[in-house]
Design a protein around this motif. Sequence first.
Motif, PDB file in Angstrom:
ATOM      1  N   ILE A  49       0.757  -1.329   0.566  1.00  0.00           N
ATOM      2  CA  ILE A  49       0.224   0.075  -0.070  1.00  0.00           C
ATOM      3  C   ILE A  49       1.558   1.622  -0.146  1.00  0.00           C
ATOM      4  CG2 ILE A  49      -1.762   0.727   1.239  1.00  0.00           C
ATOM      5  CD1 ILE A  49      -2.685  -1.559   0.491  1.00  0.00           C
ATOM      6  N   MET A  50       1.069   1.913  -1.183  1.00  0.00           N
ATOM      7  CA  MET A  50       1.740   3.082  -0.978  1.00  0.00           C
ATOM      8  C   MET A  50       1.152   4.584  -1.500  1.00  0.00           C
ATOM      9  SD  MET A  50       4.940   1.413  -3.627  1.00  0.00           S
ATOM     10  CE  MET A  50       6.076   3.336  -2.386  1.00  0.00           C
ATOM     11  N   GLY A  51       1.152   5.732  -0.950  1.00  0.00           N
ATOM     12  CA  GLY A  51       0.383   6.833  -1.246  1.00  0.00           C
ATOM     13  C   GLY A  51       1.365   8.178  -0.597  1.00  0.00           C
ATOM     14  N   PRO A  52       0.673   8.950  -1.475  1.00  0.00           N
ATOM     15  CA  PRO A  52       1.633  10.666  -0.317  1.00  0.00           C
ATOM     16  C   PRO A  52       1.409  10.834   1.272  1.00  0.00           C
ATOM     17  CG  PRO A  52       0.592  11.282  -2.552  1.00  0.00           C
ATOM     18  CD  PRO A  52      -0.364   9.724  -2.181  1.00  0.00           C
ATOM     19  N   LEU A 223      -1.149  -1.807  -3.943  1.00  0.00           N
ATOM     20  CA  LEU A 223      -2.297  -0.445  -4.226  1.00  0.00           C
ATOM     21  C   LEU A 223      -1.752   1.193  -4.206  1.00  0.00           C
ATOM     22  CD1 LEU A 223      -5.237  -2.768  -2.638  1.00  0.00           C
ATOM     23  CD2 LEU A 223      -4.792  -2.409  -5.028  1.00  0.00           C
ATOM     24  N   PHE A 224      -2.397   2.509  -4.659  1.00  0.00           N
ATOM     25  CA  PHE A 224      -1.653   2.979  -4.141  1.00  0.00           C
ATOM     26  C   PHE A 224      -3.512   4.533  -3.973  1.00  0.00           C
ATOM     27  CE2 PHE A 224       0.423   1.899  -8.220  1.00  0.00           C
ATOM     28  CZ  PHE A 224       2.076   2.631  -7.972  1.00  0.00           C
ATOM     29  N   LEU A 225      -2.911   5.126  -2.641  1.00  0.00           N
ATOM     30  CA  LEU A 225      -3.818   5.583  -2.025  1.00  0.00           C
ATOM     31  C   LEU A 225      -3.371   6.977  -2.358  1.00  0.00           C
ATOM     32  CD1 LEU A 225      -4.780   2.888  -1.015  1.00  0.00           C
ATOM     33  CD2 LEU A 225      -5.715   4.403   0.923  1.00  0.00           C
ATOM     34  N   ALA A 226      -4.622   8.200  -2.369  1.00  0.00           N
ATOM     35  CA  ALA A 226      -4.375   9.766  -2.156  1.00  0.00           C
ATOM     36  C   ALA A 226      -6.128  10.254  -1.926  1.00  0.00           C
ATOM     37  CB  ALA A 226      -4.018  10.018  -3.889  1.00  0.00           C
ATOM     38  N   ASP A 227      -5.821  11.116  -0.697  1.00  0.00           N
ATOM     39  CA  ASP A 227      -6.933  11.624  -0.390  1.00  0.00           C
ATOM     40  C   ASP A 227      -7.848  10.487   0.310  1.00  0.00           C
ATOM     41  OD1 ASP A 227      -5.785  14.046  -0.607  1.00  0.00           O
ATOM     42  OD2 ASP A 227      -7.141  14.566  -2.618  1.00  0.00           O
ATOM     43  N   GLY A 228      -7.818   9.602   0.800  1.00  0.00           N
ATOM     44  CA  GLY A 228      -8.452   8.426   1.303  1.00  0.00           C
ATOM     45  C   GLY A 228      -9.388   7.304   0.259  1.00  0.00           C
ATOM     46  N   ARG A 229      -8.385   8.438  -1.072  1.00  0.00           N
ATOM     47  CA  ARG A 229      -8.937   6.373  -2.037  1.00  0.00           C
ATOM     48  C   ARG A 229      -8.140   5.786  -2.372  1.00  0.00           C
ATOM     49  NH1 ARG A 229     -14.633   8.657  -3.886  1.00  0.00           N
ATOM     50  NH2 ARG A 229     -14.849  10.837  -2.438  1.00  0.00           N
ATOM     51  N   ALA A 240      11.387   1.092  -9.973  1.00  0.00           N
ATOM     52  CA  ALA A 240      11.498   1.941 -11.406  1.00  0.00           C
ATOM     53  C   ALA A 240      10.084   2.393 -11.807  1.00  0.00           C
ATOM     54  CB  ALA A 240      12.503   1.832 -12.694  1.00  0.00           C
ATOM     55  N   VAL A 241       9.323   1.705 -12.155  1.00  0.00           N
ATOM     56  CA  VAL A 241       7.812   2.288 -11.793  1.00  0.00           C
ATOM     57  C   VAL A 241       7.052   2.625 -10.985  1.00  0.00           C
ATOM     58  CG1 VAL A 241       5.571   1.430 -13.369  1.00  0.00           C
ATOM     59  CG2 VAL A 241       8.216   0.246 -14.050  1.00  0.00           C
ATOM     60  N   VAL A 242       7.181   1.978 -10.074  1.00  0.00           N
ATOM     61  CA  VAL A 242       6.964   2.648  -8.599  1.00  0.00           C
ATOM     62  C   VAL A 242       7.219   3.645  -8.759  1.00  0.00           C
ATOM     63  CG1 VAL A 242       6.306   2.108  -6.192  1.00  0.00           C
ATOM     64  CG2 VAL A 242       6.551  -0.100  -8.107  1.00  0.00           C
ATOM     65  N   ALA A 243       8.201   3.980  -8.493  1.00  0.00           N
ATOM     66  CA  ALA A 243       8.973   5.654  -8.376  1.00  0.00           C
ATOM     67  C   ALA A 243       7.891   6.359  -8.526  1.00  0.00           C
ATOM     68  CB  ALA A 243      10.341   5.543  -8.112  1.00  0.00           C
ATOM     69  N   GLU A 244       8.403   5.988 -10.263  1.00  0.00           N
ATOM     70  CA  GLU A 244       7.437   6.871 -11.762  1.00  0.00           C
ATOM     71  C   GLU A 244       5.914   7.657 -11.526  1.00  0.00           C
ATOM     72  OE1 GLU A 244       6.718   7.175 -16.601  1.00  0.00           O
ATOM     73  OE2 GLU A 244       7.276   5.144 -15.633  1.00  0.00           O
ATOM     74  N   ARG A 245       5.476   5.917 -10.789  1.00  0.00           N
ATOM     75  CA  ARG A 245       4.051   6.570 -10.709  1.00  0.00           C
ATOM     76  C   ARG A 245       3.811   7.248  -9.151  1.00  0.00           C
ATOM     77  NH1 ARG A 245      -0.536   8.000 -10.648  1.00  0.00           N
ATOM     78  NH2 ARG A 245      -2.588   7.134 -10.947  1.00  0.00           N
ATOM     79  N   MET A 246       4.510   6.916  -8.100  1.00  0.00           N
ATOM     80  CA  MET A 246       4.529   7.868  -6.654  1.00  0.00           C
ATOM     81  C   MET A 246       4.372   9.428  -7.285  1.00  0.00           C
ATOM     82  SD  MET A 246       3.267   6.166  -3.738  1.00  0.00           S
ATOM     83  CE  MET A 246       3.637   7.360  -2.965  1.00  0.00           C
TER      84      MET A 246
END
Length: 262
Positions: A49-52, A223-229, A240-246
């Motif tokens: 689980i990743m996200g800002p 799974l990427f989260l942002a603002d609770g979604r 590399a792809v994960v870092a780019e997406r983040m």
Amino acid sequence: MSRADTIHEPGAEALRLVSVTKRYGTGGSAVAALNGVSLTLAPATFTAIMGPSGSGKSTLLHCASGLDQPGEGQVFIGGVPLRYGSETEVTRFRRGRIGFIFQQFNLMPALTVRQNVALPSRLAGVRVDKRRCADVLTRVGLDHRRDHRPGELSGGEQQRVAVARALVSNPTLIFADEPTGALDTRAARDILALLEESVRVFGQTVVMVTHDPVAASYADSVLFLADGRIVGRLADPTAAVVAERMTQLGDEVAGRRAGRDS
């Protein structure tokens, strides 16, 4: 066959969240840490689980594991609804189903390694299975340190004790909140290898919050989260792809927040 192609019974699920919402505060100042999150994870899979910062990652983990109660929605563990009664009832439900690994280890400094691993059983009033404790300590490579105290161990060794403690009840689900965040690269690899082994060899399901693209690359999916979604999913991730997406996600979130503040 991808790493996510695991054989299990049709329709089986390890974890399911249905419209889970969690708000903090009241009235106009209330903030939705989670906003209607739904997801289903199959048995014997490894999900990152990743996200800002502030995206709801740890809140998701706490609600899914029974450490916190959603304001709305439902959590199912192995198809069974997680019911929130007294702390004793929740602990009884979690025992044998859920293990949790914290970033800061949460070990008792006055207890030995063996005593720390056995502590959840003692607190639950369950007879300590000494053979199981010994087997788990051997699995994490710490049987020779079983009589040492946390202060005598390296950070990586302390986290392996925390992993052993989470594994000792043989849970079907293991939640890990930034388990490598306080470790050096070598120790982090050791912990991630143990989590991989839990999935590949022992058929457990791992859900891990991380900020590290390299750690996320050990998972079957992110799974990427942002603002609770949940705003995205990536199968068979590479660092590399994960870092780019983040990076993209961080820019998108910053742009939305700047728009709201303007």
